[in-house]
Design a protein around this motif. Sequence first.
Motif, PDB file in Angstrom:
ATOM      1  N   MET A   1       0.845  -1.173   0.000  1.00 29.28           N
ATOM      2  CA  MET A   1       0.000   0.000   0.000  1.00 29.28           C
ATOM      3  C   MET A   1       0.895   1.241   0.000  1.00 29.28           C
ATOM      4  O   MET A   1       1.890   1.296   0.695  1.00 29.28           O
ATOM      5  CB  MET A   1      -0.905   0.008   1.235  1.00 29.28           C
ATOM      6  N   ARG A   2       0.516   2.225  -0.760  1.00 26.09           N
ATOM      7  CA  ARG A   2       1.313   3.443  -0.830  1.00 26.09           C
ATOM      8  C   ARG A   2       0.912   4.402   0.285  1.00 26.09           C
ATOM      9  O   ARG A   2      -0.244   4.470   0.671  1.00 26.09           O
ATOM     10  CB  ARG A   2       1.113   4.120  -2.172  1.00 26.09           C
ATOM     11  N   THR A   3       1.904   5.119   0.751  1.00 26.51           N
ATOM     12  CA  THR A   3       1.656   6.095   1.799  1.00 26.51           C
ATOM     13  C   THR A   3       1.842   7.492   1.219  1.00 26.51           C
ATOM     14  O   THR A   3       2.253   7.650   0.075  1.00 26.51           O
ATOM     15  CB  THR A   3       2.629   5.903   2.972  1.00 26.51           C
ATOM     16  N   ILE A   4       1.551   8.504   2.021  1.00 23.37           N
ATOM     17  CA  ILE A   4       1.760   9.880   1.595  1.00 23.37           C
ATOM     18  C   ILE A   4       3.235  10.107   1.275  1.00 23.37           C
ATOM     19  O   ILE A   4       3.576  10.748   0.286  1.00 23.37           O
ATOM     20  CB  ILE A   4       1.291  10.857   2.703  1.00 23.37           C
ATOM     21  N   THR A   5       4.117   9.533   2.085  1.00 24.47           N
ATOM     22  CA  THR A   5       5.556   9.695   1.849  1.00 24.47           C
ATOM     23  C   THR A   5       5.947   9.114   0.495  1.00 24.47           C
ATOM     24  O   THR A   5       6.758   9.687  -0.224  1.00 24.47           O
ATOM     25  CB  THR A   5       6.365   9.002   2.965  1.00 24.47           C
ATOM     26  N   ASP A   6       5.344   7.969   0.135  1.00 16.72           N
ATOM     27  CA  ASP A   6       5.650   7.359  -1.161  1.00 16.72           C
ATOM     28  C   ASP A   6       5.291   8.282  -2.312  1.00 16.72           C
ATOM     29  O   ASP A   6       5.999   8.340  -3.316  1.00 16.72           O
ATOM     30  CB  ASP A   6       4.891   6.042  -1.325  1.00 16.72           C
ATOM     31  N   LEU A   7       4.174   8.982  -2.170  1.00 16.73           N
ATOM     32  CA  LEU A   7       3.726   9.861  -3.252  1.00 16.73           C
ATOM     33  C   LEU A   7       4.543  11.150  -3.318  1.00 16.73           C
ATOM     34  O   LEU A   7       4.850  11.646  -4.398  1.00 16.73           O
ATOM     35  CB  LEU A   7       2.241  10.193  -3.070  1.00 16.73           C
ATOM     36  N   VAL A   8       4.903  11.676  -2.155  1.00 19.84           N
ATOM     37  CA  VAL A   8       5.610  12.949  -2.113  1.00 19.84           C
ATOM     38  C   VAL A   8       7.107  12.760  -2.331  1.00 19.84           C
ATOM     39  O   VAL A   8       7.750  13.572  -2.980  1.00 19.84           O
ATOM     40  CB  VAL A   8       5.340  13.663  -0.768  1.00 19.84           C
ATOM     41  N   ARG A   9       7.640  11.656  -1.796  1.00 16.68           N
ATOM     42  CA  ARG A   9       9.084  11.407  -1.898  1.00 16.68           C
ATOM     43  C   ARG A   9       9.328  10.005  -2.447  1.00 16.68           C
ATOM     44  O   ARG A   9       9.577   9.064  -1.703  1.00 16.68           O
ATOM     45  CB  ARG A   9       9.718  11.562  -0.523  1.00 16.68           C
ATOM     46  N   PRO A  10       9.231   9.831  -3.777  1.00 14.93           N
ATOM     47  CA  PRO A  10       9.382   8.490  -4.354  1.00 14.93           C
ATOM     48  C   PRO A  10      10.758   7.884  -4.102  1.00 14.93           C
ATOM     49  O   PRO A  10      10.905   6.670  -4.087  1.00 14.93           O
ATOM     50  CB  PRO A  10       9.135   8.698  -5.845  1.00 14.93           C
ATOM     51  N   GLY A  11      11.777   8.708  -3.874  1.00 18.70           N
ATOM     52  CA  GLY A  11      13.104   8.182  -3.575  1.00 18.70           C
ATOM     53  C   GLY A  11      13.125   7.388  -2.286  1.00 18.70           C
ATOM     54  O   GLY A  11      13.837   6.383  -2.169  1.00 18.70           O
ATOM     55  N   VAL A  12      12.338   7.812  -1.306  1.00 12.86           N
ATOM     56  CA  VAL A  12      12.255   7.090  -0.029  1.00 12.86           C
ATOM     57  C   VAL A  12      11.638   5.712  -0.262  1.00 12.86           C
ATOM     58  O   VAL A  12      12.108   4.708   0.279  1.00 12.86           O
ATOM     59  CB  VAL A  12      11.421   7.893   0.996  1.00 12.86           C
ATOM     60  N   ARG A  13      10.605   5.660  -1.093  1.00 12.88           N
ATOM     61  CA  ARG A  13       9.965   4.378  -1.393  1.00 12.88           C
ATOM     62  C   ARG A  13      10.942   3.444  -2.095  1.00 12.88           C
ATOM     63  O   ARG A  13      11.055   2.263  -1.742  1.00 12.88           O
ATOM     64  CB  ARG A  13       8.739   4.592  -2.278  1.00 12.88           C
ATOM     65  N   ARG A  14      11.668   3.952  -3.067  1.00 13.88           N
ATOM     66  CA  ARG A  14      12.638   3.116  -3.782  1.00 13.88           C
ATOM     67  C   ARG A  14      13.721   2.595  -2.837  1.00 13.88           C
ATOM     68  O   ARG A  14      14.117   1.443  -2.912  1.00 13.88           O
ATOM     69  CB  ARG A  14      13.250   3.896  -4.942  1.00 13.88           C
ATOM     70  N   GLN A  15      14.183   3.451  -1.943  1.00 13.00           N
ATOM     71  CA  GLN A  15      15.208   3.045  -0.975  1.00 13.00           C
ATOM     72  C   GLN A  15      14.675   1.943  -0.057  1.00 13.00           C
ATOM     73  O   GLN A  15      15.356   0.960   0.217  1.00 13.00           O
ATOM     74  CB  GLN A  15      15.663   4.251  -0.135  1.00 13.00           C
ATOM     75  N   ARG A  16      13.431   2.107   0.380  1.00 12.81           N
ATOM     76  CA  ARG A  16      12.820   1.112   1.262  1.00 12.81           C
ATOM     77  C   ARG A  16      12.660  -0.221   0.526  1.00 12.81           C
ATOM     78  O   ARG A  16      12.890  -1.282   1.091  1.00 12.81           O
ATOM     79  CB  ARG A  16      11.466   1.624   1.736  1.00 12.81           C
ATOM     80  N   GLU A  17      12.266  -0.162  -0.755  1.00 14.00           N
ATOM     81  CA  GLU A  17      12.130  -1.390  -1.535  1.00 14.00           C
ATOM     82  C   GLU A  17      13.495  -2.060  -1.730  1.00 14.00           C
ATOM     83  O   GLU A  17      13.600  -3.285  -1.699  1.00 14.00           O
ATOM     84  CB  GLU A  17      11.487  -1.088  -2.884  1.00 14.00           C
ATOM     85  N   ARG A  18      14.521  -1.249  -1.930  1.00 10.51           N
ATOM     86  CA  ARG A  18      15.867  -1.791  -2.102  1.00 10.51           C
ATOM     87  C   ARG A  18      16.351  -2.471  -0.823  1.00 10.51           C
ATOM     88  O   ARG A  18      16.977  -3.526  -0.860  1.00 10.51           O
ATOM     89  CB  ARG A  18      16.842  -0.672  -2.479  1.00 10.51           C
ATOM     90  N   ASP A  19      16.026  -1.863   0.314  1.00  9.31           N
ATOM     91  CA  ASP A  19      16.450  -2.413   1.600  1.00  9.31           C
ATOM     92  C   ASP A  19      15.626  -3.631   2.005  1.00  9.31           C
ATOM     93  O   ASP A  19      16.014  -4.369   2.906  1.00  9.31           O
ATOM     94  CB  ASP A  19      16.351  -1.355   2.706  1.00  9.31           C
ATOM     95  N   GLY A  20      14.486  -3.815   1.382  1.00 16.35           N
ATOM     96  CA  GLY A  20      13.635  -4.950   1.716  1.00 16.35           C
ATOM     97  C   GLY A  20      12.795  -4.731   2.948  1.00 16.35           C
ATOM     98  O   GLY A  20      12.283  -5.678   3.530  1.00 16.35           O
TER      99      GLY A  20
END
Length: 67
Positions: free
Chosen positions: A1-20
């Motif tokens: 599920m996407r959060t507000i942070t994911d929409l506003v700061r996609p780099g944070v989402r990518r980093q989190r996905e990379r970290d697992g």
Amino acid sequence: MRTITDLVRPGVRRQRERDGAHTPGMARPAWQLMWIRWGWFVALWCAGVAGTALLALPFKLIIATAK
């Protein structure tokens, strides 16, 4: 599920996905998610009943004072 942070700061989402890293909601067992869903259902049901009663109150008072 996407959060507000994911929409506003996609780099944070990518980093989190990379970290697992997973979101806390995904780590919950199925029985706990079921109780959360039922809790929301009951809460919204009660809010609907209370809202209906509050909407009906003025009409009830108007009818009671007209007699």
